[in-house]
Design an enzyme around this catalytic site. Structure first.
Site, PDB file in Angstrom:
ATOM      1  N   ARG A  21      -7.115  -2.467   5.356  1.00 29.39           N
ATOM      2  CA  ARG A  21      -6.507  -3.591   4.635  1.00 29.39           C
ATOM      3  C   ARG A  21      -5.083  -3.243   4.185  1.00 29.39           C
ATOM      4  O   ARG A  21      -4.113  -3.777   4.704  1.00 29.39           O
ATOM      5  CB  ARG A  21      -7.392  -3.982   3.429  1.00 29.39           C
ATOM      6  CG  ARG A  21      -7.027  -5.311   2.772  1.00 29.39           C
ATOM      7  CD  ARG A  21      -5.853  -5.272   1.828  1.00 29.39           C
ATOM      8  NE  ARG A  21      -5.995  -4.286   0.760  1.00 29.39           N
ATOM      9  CZ  ARG A  21      -5.018  -3.961  -0.084  1.00 29.39           C
ATOM     10  NH1 ARG A  21      -3.827  -4.531   0.031  1.00 29.39           N
ATOM     11  NH2 ARG A  21      -5.191  -3.057  -1.023  1.00 29.39           N
ATOM     12  N   ASP A  22      -4.953  -2.293   3.278  1.00 30.86           N
ATOM     13  CA  ASP A  22      -3.627  -2.011   2.715  1.00 30.86           C
ATOM     14  C   ASP A  22      -2.712  -1.402   3.764  1.00 30.86           C
ATOM     15  O   ASP A  22      -1.488  -1.533   3.690  1.00 30.86           O
ATOM     16  CB  ASP A  22      -3.755  -1.066   1.511  1.00 30.86           C
ATOM     17  CG  ASP A  22      -2.573  -1.156   0.571  1.00 30.86           C
ATOM     18  OD1 ASP A  22      -1.610  -1.871   0.887  1.00 30.86           O
ATOM     19  OD2 ASP A  22      -2.593  -0.502  -0.486  1.00 30.86           O
ATOM     20  N   CYS A  67       2.902  -2.517   1.215  1.00 32.10           N
ATOM     21  CA  CYS A  67       2.585  -3.882   0.791  1.00 32.10           C
ATOM     22  C   CYS A  67       3.698  -4.790   1.273  1.00 32.10           C
ATOM     23  O   CYS A  67       4.878  -4.516   1.026  1.00 32.10           O
ATOM     24  CB  CYS A  67       2.460  -3.977  -0.726  1.00 32.10           C
ATOM     25  SG  CYS A  67       2.231  -5.667  -1.292  1.00 32.10           S
ATOM     26  N   ASN A  83       0.659   4.436   2.175  1.00 30.77           N
ATOM     27  CA  ASN A  83      -0.357   4.857   1.221  1.00 30.77           C
ATOM     28  C   ASN A  83      -0.529   6.364   1.320  1.00 30.77           C
ATOM     29  O   ASN A  83      -0.154   6.987   2.324  1.00 30.77           O
ATOM     30  CB  ASN A  83      -1.701   4.203   1.571  1.00 30.77           C
ATOM     31  CG  ASN A  83      -1.761   2.751   1.186  1.00 30.77           C
ATOM     32  OD1 ASN A  83      -2.196   2.406   0.105  1.00 30.77           O
ATOM     33  ND2 ASN A  83      -1.309   1.881   2.077  1.00 30.77           N
ATOM     34  N   HIS A 130      -4.533   4.600  -7.184  1.00 31.79           N
ATOM     35  CA  HIS A 130      -4.099   4.044  -5.885  1.00 31.79           C
ATOM     36  C   HIS A 130      -2.615   4.359  -5.777  1.00 31.79           C
ATOM     37  O   HIS A 130      -1.767   3.599  -6.244  1.00 31.79           O
ATOM     38  CB  HIS A 130      -4.388   2.539  -5.901  1.00 31.79           C
ATOM     39  CG  HIS A 130      -3.973   1.774  -4.688  1.00 31.79           C
ATOM     40  ND1 HIS A 130      -4.879   1.218  -3.811  1.00 31.79           N
ATOM     41  CD2 HIS A 130      -2.756   1.428  -4.220  1.00 31.79           C
ATOM     42  CE1 HIS A 130      -4.227   0.569  -2.858  1.00 31.79           C
ATOM     43  NE2 HIS A 130      -2.935   0.683  -3.087  1.00 31.79           N
ATOM     44  N   HIS A 132       0.745   5.105  -3.741  1.00 29.73           N
ATOM     45  CA  HIS A 132       1.530   5.093  -2.502  1.00 29.73           C
ATOM     46  C   HIS A 132       2.426   6.335  -2.507  1.00 29.73           C
ATOM     47  O   HIS A 132       2.762   6.860  -3.569  1.00 29.73           O
ATOM     48  CB  HIS A 132       2.328   3.790  -2.397  1.00 29.73           C
ATOM     49  CG  HIS A 132       1.449   2.605  -2.072  1.00 29.73           C
ATOM     50  ND1 HIS A 132       1.493   1.955  -0.864  1.00 29.73           N
ATOM     51  CD2 HIS A 132       0.480   1.992  -2.788  1.00 29.73           C
ATOM     52  CE1 HIS A 132       0.592   0.975  -0.860  1.00 29.73           C
ATOM     53  NE2 HIS A 132      -0.033   0.974  -2.015  1.00 29.73           N
TER      54      HIS A 132
HETATM   55  P1  HMG Z   1       0.438 -20.208  -3.214  1.00 35.05           P
HETATM   56  O1  HMG Z   1       1.388 -20.712  -2.182  1.00 35.05           O
HETATM   57  O2  HMG Z   1       0.934 -20.093  -4.609  1.00 35.05           O
HETATM   58  O3  HMG Z   1      -0.923 -20.994  -3.195  1.00 35.05           O
HETATM   59  O4  HMG Z   1      -0.073 -18.777  -2.734  1.00 35.05           O
HETATM   60  P2  HMG Z   1      -1.265 -22.524  -3.344  1.00 35.05           P
HETATM   61  O5  HMG Z   1      -2.545 -22.564  -4.102  1.00 35.05           O
HETATM   62  O6  HMG Z   1      -0.076 -23.310  -3.847  1.00 35.05           O
HETATM   63  O7  HMG Z   1      -1.538 -22.963  -1.821  1.00 35.05           O
HETATM   64  C1  HMG Z   1      -0.510 -23.011  -0.847  1.00 35.05           C
HETATM   65  C2  HMG Z   1      -1.133 -22.969   0.536  1.00 35.05           C
HETATM   66  O8  HMG Z   1      -1.849 -21.747   0.728  1.00 35.05           O
HETATM   67  C3  HMG Z   1      -2.160 -24.062   0.780  1.00 35.05           C
HETATM   68  O9  HMG Z   1      -2.161 -24.334   2.180  1.00 35.05           O
HETATM   69  C4  HMG Z   1      -3.462 -23.382   0.443  1.00 35.05           C
HETATM   70  O10 HMG Z   1      -4.571 -23.979   1.071  1.00 35.05           O
HETATM   71  C5  HMG Z   1      -3.225 -22.016   0.983  1.00 35.05           C
HETATM   72  P3  HMG Z   1      -1.251 -25.486   2.838  1.00 35.05           P
HETATM   73  O11 HMG Z   1      -1.666 -26.740   2.113  1.00 35.05           O
HETATM   74  O12 HMG Z   1       0.195 -25.080   2.571  1.00 35.05           O
HETATM   75  O13 HMG Z   1      -1.607 -25.436   4.287  1.00 35.05           O
HETATM   76  N1  HMG Z   1      -4.034 -20.975   0.303  1.00 35.05           N
HETATM   77  C6  HMG Z   1      -4.850 -20.125   0.930  1.00 35.05           C
HETATM   78  N2  HMG Z   1      -5.173 -19.956   2.239  1.00 35.05           N
HETATM   79  C7  HMG Z   1      -6.064 -18.982   2.540  1.00 35.05           C
HETATM   80  N3  HMG Z   1      -6.634 -18.190   1.599  1.00 35.05           N
HETATM   81  C8  HMG Z   1      -6.339 -18.320   0.306  1.00 35.05           C
HETATM   82  C9  HMG Z   1      -5.410 -19.332  -0.068  1.00 35.05           C
HETATM   83  N4  HMG Z   1      -4.901 -19.715  -1.259  1.00 35.05           N
HETATM   84  C10 HMG Z   1      -4.060 -20.726  -1.015  1.00 35.05           C
HETATM   85  N5  HMG Z   1      -6.912 -17.508  -0.590  1.00 35.05           N
HETATM   86  C11 HMG Z   1      -1.626 -16.966  -2.582  1.00 35.05           C
HETATM   87  C12 HMG Z   1      -1.039 -18.037  -3.469  1.00 35.05           C
HETATM   88  C13 HMG Z   1      -2.366 -15.960  -3.440  1.00 35.05           C
HETATM   89  C14 HMG Z   1      -2.566 -17.589  -1.602  1.00 35.05           C
HETATM   90  C15 HMG Z   1      -0.486 -16.292  -1.828  1.00 35.05           C
HETATM   91  O14 HMG Z   1       0.453 -15.899  -2.759  1.00 35.05           O
HETATM   92  C16 HMG Z   1      -0.918 -15.112  -1.012  1.00 35.05           C
HETATM   93  O15 HMG Z   1      -1.725 -15.198  -0.109  1.00 35.05           O
HETATM   94  N6  HMG Z   1      -0.344 -13.928  -1.291  1.00 35.05           N
HETATM   95  C17 HMG Z   1      -0.615 -12.730  -0.522  1.00 35.05           C
HETATM   96  C18 HMG Z   1      -1.077 -11.684  -1.434  1.00 35.05           C
HETATM   97  C19 HMG Z   1      -1.412 -10.445  -0.653  1.00 35.05           C
HETATM   98  O16 HMG Z   1      -2.339 -10.419   0.150  1.00 35.05           O
HETATM   99  N7  HMG Z   1      -0.659  -9.341  -0.916  1.00 35.05           N
HETATM  100  C20 HMG Z   1      -0.971  -8.083  -0.387  1.00 35.05           C
HETATM  101  C21 HMG Z   1      -2.215  -7.516  -1.029  1.00 35.05           C
HETATM  102  S1  HMG Z   1      -1.977  -6.921  -2.717  1.00 35.05           S
HETATM  103  C22 HMG Z   1      -1.483  -5.281  -2.507  1.00 35.05           C
HETATM  104  O17 HMG Z   1      -1.254  -4.865  -1.394  1.00 35.05           O
HETATM  105  C23 HMG Z   1      -1.440  -4.373  -3.700  1.00 35.05           C
HETATM  106  C24 HMG Z   1      -2.625  -3.420  -3.752  1.00 35.05           C
HETATM  107  O18 HMG Z   1      -2.716  -2.640  -2.570  1.00 35.05           O
HETATM  108  C25 HMG Z   1      -2.501  -2.484  -4.941  1.00 35.05           C
HETATM  109  C26 HMG Z   1      -1.139  -1.802  -5.037  1.00 35.05           C
HETATM  110  O19 HMG Z   1      -0.741  -1.110  -4.115  1.00 35.05           O
HETATM  111  O20 HMG Z   1      -0.508  -2.035  -6.055  1.00 35.05           O
HETATM  112  C27 HMG Z   1      -3.929  -4.190  -3.899  1.00 35.05           C
HETATM  113 MG    MG Z   2      -1.527  -0.780  -2.218  1.00 33.74          MG
END
Ligand code: HMG
Ligand code: MG
Length: 291
Positions: free
Chosen positions: A13-14, A244, A253, A211, A213
């Site tokens: 995933r990450d 990310c 990572n 966690h 990086h």
């Molecule tokens: P948004 O644009 O604010 O959401 O995104 P919305 O509710 O306004 O919806 C907009 C559109 O997105 C709509 O579709 C929704 O249906 C769709 P449209 O009408 O435009 O066709 N939508 C979704 N589709 C699929 N699955 C969903 C979903 N939610 C809304 N769950 C949202 C908000 C959270 C979806 C967006 O900001 C997003 O996907 N962000 C990506 C976040 C992500 O995956 N980041 C990487 C992981 S976190 C990370 O890596 C850190 C970590 O490793 C720890 C660390 O290292 O610190 C965990």
């Molecule tokens: Mg991470």
């Protein structure tokens, strides 16, 4: 050093979320299988996030449909909101069992919250709350992430109190494990120690994971600082995959192979097969080269 350490593999995933290209489902499944052969039990395999934001994870339902559920592994996924929860339910309806934990994720800094989730920290907690409730209702274990626990790519250094506040907000939803993410790898051992000290005022240290990086090359030193503070669960990614997509400057990572080797040096047995892990690492690197 005493005790056992749980290693939470986040490479599929990450790691893969950050590749330029989308890795074919068959390759992702091959990687997860290789990680299982190395003895890993906790493997984060995908996300139910917007495919427009992270197209690399859009095939998570197909990945889940092809995994081997006979060994009782925890195949964890990220679920940021109820749309993601609906996706999780649809994808897992026909599986032999619930694949594993779901993780909600928030940031300790407003800048990264906006960049990663398109909302404020407070709004992200509001979005996570019904996911946590629905998961608990279904008997699904929930994990939490707090990103930017030492530094934010947009807001700079993050005060330990802000991290403690974010951890407390997650644990007010449920007594979940919270993984502390040094998202851009700028943390230093002394600041990691101070941050964990602040967080331990609001959560027991055995409910925390590290966690880290490895951007600054200090991930292992930060693991050791966290070990000293009593943390006994660490996230890592085989082959040092990842970063990310919404955190500029987060290329890698902590590699699982490096983490395991250091823990074994410290006299902490991980029970993992290092030769099989190296094989999984080679596979990860080949996939990255082809992406
Ligand atoms: P948004 O644009 O604010 O959401 O995104 P919305 O509710 O306004 O919806 C907009 C559109 O997105 C709509 O579709 C929704 O249906 C769709 P449209 O009408 O435009 O066709 N939508 C979704 N589709 C699929 N699955 C969903 C979903 N939610 C809304 N769950 C949202 C908000 C959270 C979806 C967006 O900001 C997003 O996907 N962000 C990506 C976040 C992500 O995956 N980041 C990487 C992981 S976190 C990370 O890596 C850190 C970590 O490793 C720890 C660390 O290292 O610190 C965990
Ligand atoms: Mg991470």
């Amino acid at each position: 050093m005493d005790g056992t350490v749980r290693i939470y593999e986040v490479g599929p995933r990450d790691g893969l979320q950050n590749e330029r290209g989308v890795i074919p489902v068959a390759d992702k499944v091959r990687l997860v299988s290789a990680l299982m052969r190395a003895g890993l039990s906790d493997i984060e395999v995908g996300s139910f996030v917007s495919p427009k934001w992270v197209p690399q994870m859009a095939d998570t339902p197909e990945v889940l449909s092809r995994l081997d559920y006979s060994g009782g592994h925890n195949f964890a996924t990220l679920v940021p909101n109820m749309k993601g929860w609906d996706g999780f339910l649809a994808a897992t309806a026909g599986l032999p069992r619930i694949p594993g934990e779901v993780a909600v994720f928030i940031s300790a800094s407003e800048g990264f919250s906006k960049a990663n989730l398109n909302c404020s920290i407070a709004e992200s907690i509001e979005r996570a709350a019904p996911v946590v409730a629905a998961a608990i209702d279904r008997g699904v274990v929930v994990r939490g992430y707090v990103s930017c626990v030492t530094d934010c790519p947009f807001d700079g250094q993050v005060p330990p109190e802000a991290v403690a506040q974010a951890v407390a907000a997650l644990r007010a939803l449920a007594p979940m494990q919270v993984s502390l993410g040094d998202t851009i790898g700028h943390g230093t051992p002394d600041r990691v120690a101070r941050m964990i000290d602040a967080v331990s005022d609001v959560a027991p240290v055995d409910a925390l994971a590290g966690h880290f990086h490895d951007t600054g090359g200090r991930a292992l030193a930060n693991v050791e600082a966290a070990l000293q503070a009593g943390v006994r669960c660490f996230d890592s990614a085989v082959g040092g995959l990842g970063g990310c997509p919404y955190a500029p400057g987060a290329p890698g990572n902590l590699g699982t192979e490096a983490l395991v080797a250091r823990l074994e040096d410290l006299g902490i047995s991980t029970g993992l097969d290092q030769a099989a892990l190296a094989e999984a690492g080679r596979l990860a690197k080949t996939m990255r080269a082809q992406a």
